[in-house]
Scaffold this motif. Structure first.
Motif, PDB file in Angstrom:
ATOM      1  N   ARG A   9     -18.532 -59.187  18.567  1.00 50.02           N
ATOM      2  CA  ARG A   9     -18.540 -59.364  17.124  1.00 50.02           C
ATOM      3  C   ARG A   9     -17.986 -60.738  16.803  1.00 50.02           C
ATOM      4  O   ARG A   9     -17.276 -61.355  17.591  1.00 50.02           O
ATOM      5  N   GLN A  10     -18.323 -61.218  15.619  1.00 51.94           N
ATOM      6  CA  GLN A  10     -17.865 -62.539  15.219  1.00 51.94           C
ATOM      7  C   GLN A  10     -16.386 -62.502  14.879  1.00 51.94           C
ATOM      8  O   GLN A  10     -15.888 -61.557  14.261  1.00 51.94           O
ATOM      9  N   LEU A  11     -15.673 -63.523  15.310  1.00 46.96           N
ATOM     10  CA  LEU A  11     -14.250 -63.609  15.018  1.00 46.96           C
ATOM     11  C   LEU A  11     -14.040 -63.917  13.537  1.00 46.96           C
ATOM     12  O   LEU A  11     -14.901 -64.515  12.887  1.00 46.96           O
ATOM     13  N   PRO A  12     -12.900 -63.517  12.975  1.00 48.95           N
ATOM     14  CA  PRO A  12     -12.645 -63.819  11.565  1.00 48.95           C
ATOM     15  C   PRO A  12     -12.568 -65.318  11.325  1.00 48.95           C
ATOM     16  O   PRO A  12     -12.151 -66.086  12.194  1.00 48.95           O
ATOM     17  N   ARG A  13     -13.012 -65.731  10.136  1.00 50.17           N
ATOM     18  CA  ARG A  13     -12.954 -67.145   9.792  1.00 50.17           C
ATOM     19  C   ARG A  13     -11.518 -67.588   9.541  1.00 50.17           C
ATOM     20  O   ARG A  13     -10.650 -66.790   9.217  1.00 50.17           O
ATOM     21  N   GLY A  14     -11.303 -68.886   9.680  1.00 46.37           N
ATOM     22  CA  GLY A  14      -9.989 -69.449   9.400  1.00 46.37           C
ATOM     23  C   GLY A  14      -9.017 -69.229  10.538  1.00 46.37           C
ATOM     24  O   GLY A  14      -9.401 -68.990  11.679  1.00 46.37           O
ATOM     25  N   VAL A  23     -11.318 -66.988  22.237  1.00 51.24           N
ATOM     26  CA  VAL A  23     -12.316 -67.479  21.290  1.00 51.24           C
ATOM     27  C   VAL A  23     -13.582 -67.901  22.030  1.00 51.24           C
ATOM     28  O   VAL A  23     -14.701 -67.538  21.643  1.00 51.24           O
ATOM     29  N   VAL A  24     -13.418 -68.653  23.118  1.00 48.52           N
ATOM     30  CA  VAL A  24     -14.564 -69.120  23.893  1.00 48.52           C
ATOM     31  C   VAL A  24     -15.332 -67.948  24.491  1.00 48.52           C
ATOM     32  O   VAL A  24     -16.575 -67.913  24.472  1.00 48.52           O
ATOM     33  N   ALA A  25     -14.599 -66.963  25.025  1.00 52.29           N
ATOM     34  CA  ALA A  25     -15.246 -65.799  25.621  1.00 52.29           C
ATOM     35  C   ALA A  25     -16.041 -65.023  24.580  1.00 52.29           C
ATOM     36  O   ALA A  25     -17.161 -64.558  24.845  1.00 52.29           O
ATOM     37  N   SER A  26     -15.475 -64.874  23.365  1.00 60.16           N
ATOM     38  CA  SER A  26     -16.169 -64.167  22.299  1.00 60.16           C
ATOM     39  C   SER A  26     -17.444 -64.914  21.898  1.00 60.16           C
ATOM     40  O   SER A  26     -18.505 -64.305  21.695  1.00 60.16           O
TER      41      SER A  26
END
Length: 212
Positions: A9-14, A23-26
């Motif tokens: 799933r997309q990580l939260p913004r900000g 973050v890179v793995a996601s």
């Protein structure tokens, strides 16, 4: 096999305070899944990097930080899908069970359910692989040989003739599952299990000494 779509799933913004590695793995997971899903609709040739970026929700810069090209991305998705499928198959083999029954049933069941659980990835390495080039086709052939070797071991293949029979069986299975994945017939895919098991059980020692 852990679903490749699970948890992607997309990580939260900000600001989210997550480690850079996470973050890179996601981002990588989302890119690989987006490519597989895009190819289901457009095929490999018709899938552009722009389509992948839209599906993954990442920037072009992020994509090229992780992959050199669309083909490089395809190869990464292929390797992950194959590795997780093989892990699922190996985990499903009940080593203490009778070789000629439960172990073979475990392999076929795990293989077919693994494909049905991830149809986009199944299409990627069974169908679209032929559009990528000779290097990808060689990898598909190596996967098929690995599956044939696994079947030969479980069925107790000893002679060259038995090993050849196991490779022939594997080729037939590959052809049948590819046809069903190509038309999105997941019920038909799962329905192959029992006829294939019955075929082997009726074969005597054709495939190996464990089948008698």
């Amino acid at each position: 096999m852990t679903s490749l779509a699970t948890g992607v799933r997309q990580l939260p913004r900000g600001r989210h305070g997550l480690p850079r590695e996470q973050v890179v793995a996601s981002q990588r997971d989302r890119i690989l899944l987006a490519m597989a899903e895009a190819m289901t609709e457009h095929g490999y040739v018709g899938t552009s990097v722009a389509v992948i970026l839209k599906g993954a929700g990442v920037s072009r810069e992020t994509f090229y930080e992780q992959f050199r090209s669309k083909q490089d991305c395809f190869e990464a998705a292929y390797e992950r899908a194959v590795r997780l499928l093989l892990d699922r198959i190996r985990a499903a083999i009940p080593h203490s069970a009778p070789i000629e029954s439960d172990r073979l049933a475990g392999i076929l069941g795990a293989y077919l359910e693994g494909l049905a659980a991830e149809p986009a990835y199944a299409r990627l390495f069974l169908v679209e692989v032929y559009a990528v080039g000779s290097k990808a086709v060689v990898r598909r052939a190596n996967l098929q040989e690995s599956f044939a070797a696994m079947i030969a071991e479980v069925l107790g293949a000893r002679t060259e003739e038995q090993h050849f029979a196991c490779r022939t069986l594997t080729a037939a299975i590959s052809s049948m599952v590819t046809a069903r994945i190509a038309v999105d017939d997941l019920d038909g895919l799962r329905a192959l299990r029992e006829p294939l098991l019955n075929l082997v059980r009726r074969s005597g020692a054709l495939y190996g000494e464990a089948v008698r």
